[in-house]
Design an enzyme around this catalytic site. Sequence first.
Site, PDB file in Angstrom:
ATOM      1  N   THR A 195       0.828  -1.202   0.000  1.00 28.41           N
ATOM      2  CA  THR A 195       0.000   0.000   0.000  1.00 28.41           C
ATOM      3  C   THR A 195       0.864   1.255   0.000  1.00 28.41           C
ATOM      4  O   THR A 195       0.573   2.217  -0.714  1.00 28.41           O
ATOM      5  CB  THR A 195      -0.955   0.002   1.213  1.00 28.41           C
ATOM      6  OG1 THR A 195      -1.718  -1.211   1.195  1.00 28.41           O
ATOM      7  CG2 THR A 195      -1.902   1.182   1.168  1.00 28.41           C
ATOM      8  N   CYS A 196       1.935   1.247   0.769  1.00 23.09           N
ATOM      9  CA  CYS A 196       2.832   2.411   0.807  1.00 23.09           C
ATOM     10  C   CYS A 196       3.478   2.629  -0.556  1.00 23.09           C
ATOM     11  O   CYS A 196       3.537   3.755  -1.062  1.00 23.09           O
ATOM     12  CB  CYS A 196       3.897   2.226   1.883  1.00 23.09           C
ATOM     13  SG  CYS A 196       3.230   2.046   3.552  1.00 23.09           S
ATOM     14  N   ALA A 197       3.960   1.558  -1.145  1.00 19.83           N
ATOM     15  CA  ALA A 197       4.581   1.655  -2.465  1.00 19.83           C
ATOM     16  C   ALA A 197       3.579   2.156  -3.497  1.00 19.83           C
ATOM     17  O   ALA A 197       3.907   3.001  -4.338  1.00 19.83           O
ATOM     18  CB  ALA A 197       5.136   0.292  -2.880  1.00 19.83           C
TER      19      ALA A 197
ATOM     20  N   SER B 115       1.033   4.117  -2.987  1.00 19.57           N
ATOM     21  CA  SER B 115       0.763   5.550  -2.790  1.00 19.57           C
ATOM     22  C   SER B 115       1.847   6.393  -3.456  1.00 19.57           C
ATOM     23  O   SER B 115       1.558   7.425  -4.059  1.00 19.57           O
ATOM     24  CB  SER B 115       0.620   5.892  -1.306  1.00 19.57           C
ATOM     25  OG  SER B 115       1.859   5.874  -0.630  1.00 19.57           O
TER      26      SER B 115
END
Length: 168
Positions: A59-61, A63
Amino acid sequence: MSTIKLKGNPIETSGSLPNVGDKAPNFTLTTPEMGSKTLADYKGSRVILNIFPSIDTGTCAQSVRSFNTEASEIENTKVLCISKDLPFAQARFCGAEGIKNVEMLSAFKSDTFGKDYGLNMTSGPLETLLSRCVIVLDENGVVTYTEQVSDIVDEPNYKASLSAILNK
């Protein structure tokens, strides 16, 4: 203190995000080249702070990828992707992914960034990392939009944060 979730399980944060209309707290964060950047370095530009726990999660990647694409053509706007990852990990990710339209900044040396912005996780398995949120600032560093993502596994509302820039 705010409560967010990790896959439905409650997690506490160190406070609340700055309020819309407030001047954003200054910060000093580390660049991938091991230099320093402060909020004052971005005066005169609109700024999207894309803050997340770790670049090494899906999810971080995503974003970072999404903001890299979505915000790349918005004039006078800088997207700062901020985590406590080491600058080397951030640079590795950007190189492997071809990320060129956002700036990666690390809070790994900052004792104050997460506290000043109210987003340090203070409980749960990700304790001490930064919670997932987006904060949009105008050219003078005034907060125009905030989103504390309620469950860490969810992506932020890209459309709402980009609208906050475009409608300003």
